[in-house]
Design an enzyme around this catalytic site. Structure first.
Site: not given
Ligand code: 5GP
Length: 141
Positions: A36, A105-107
């Site tokens: 991330d 996606h999974f964090h």
């Molecule tokens: P969400 O809120 O949709 O669960 O989280 C999206 C995640 O994607 C966030 O933690 C953010 O930091 C990450 N993220 C956003 N844009 C990018 C990117 O271009 N590349 C990567 N590797 N992570 C991203």
């Protein structure tokens, strides 16, 4: 229940196509894991299916069957690589729940006792730090 459509031009779809760079950790025929860019803690990574779905709500269960063992594999590796006390696995559905990128996606975030997480979608990490953290995880994969 209404489900919004999948947008094939989302940022993770672009990462899958190779149109946008990412610091990759693991890849197989169905799944990709990468760092991330705005980590909430060192080692924060994301696991995504290659098949497009907006989030968990519209995902094909057959995709989840292949995805979850990889989430487990990366969670174990990240915990070990950072000598963490625990590991946080999170997944958000729709903006009201905190979703900002609309490809499932999974964090996976290593957690240490007493250390708070940085804010969600906070500051961008230095690419060299992300690469160094990725090497730690890959070393135990
Ligand atoms: P969400 O809120 O949709 O669960 O989280 C999206 C995640 O994607 C966030 O933690 C953010 O930091 C990450 N993220 C956003 N844009 C990018 C990117 O271009 N590349 C990567 N590797 N992570 C991203």
């Amino acid at each position: 229940m209404s489900i919004s459509a999948y947008d094939p031009n989302n940022i993770f779809a672009k990462i899958l196509k190779g149109d946008i760079p990412s610091v990759k950790l693991y890849e197989d025929a169905d799944t990709l894991a990468f760092m991330d860019v705005m980590p909430q803690a060192p080692g924060h990574l994301l696991v995504i299916p290659k098949q497009g779905s907006r989030n968990l709500l519209d995902a094909d269960p057959a995709v989840l069957v292949k995805l979850m063992p990889v989430v487990q594999k990366l969670a174990r590796a990240a915990k070990e690589a950072f000598d963490a006390d625990g590991v946080f696995v999170a997944q958000f559905n729709e903006p009201a729940a905190g979703q900002t990128v609309f490809h499932l996606h999974f964090h996976v975030i290593p957690r240490h006792d007493g250390l708070p997480l940085k804010p969600h979608s906070g500051g961008m990490e230095d690419i060299e730090v992300l690469k160094a953290n990725a090497e730690k995880i890959k070393a135990v994969l």
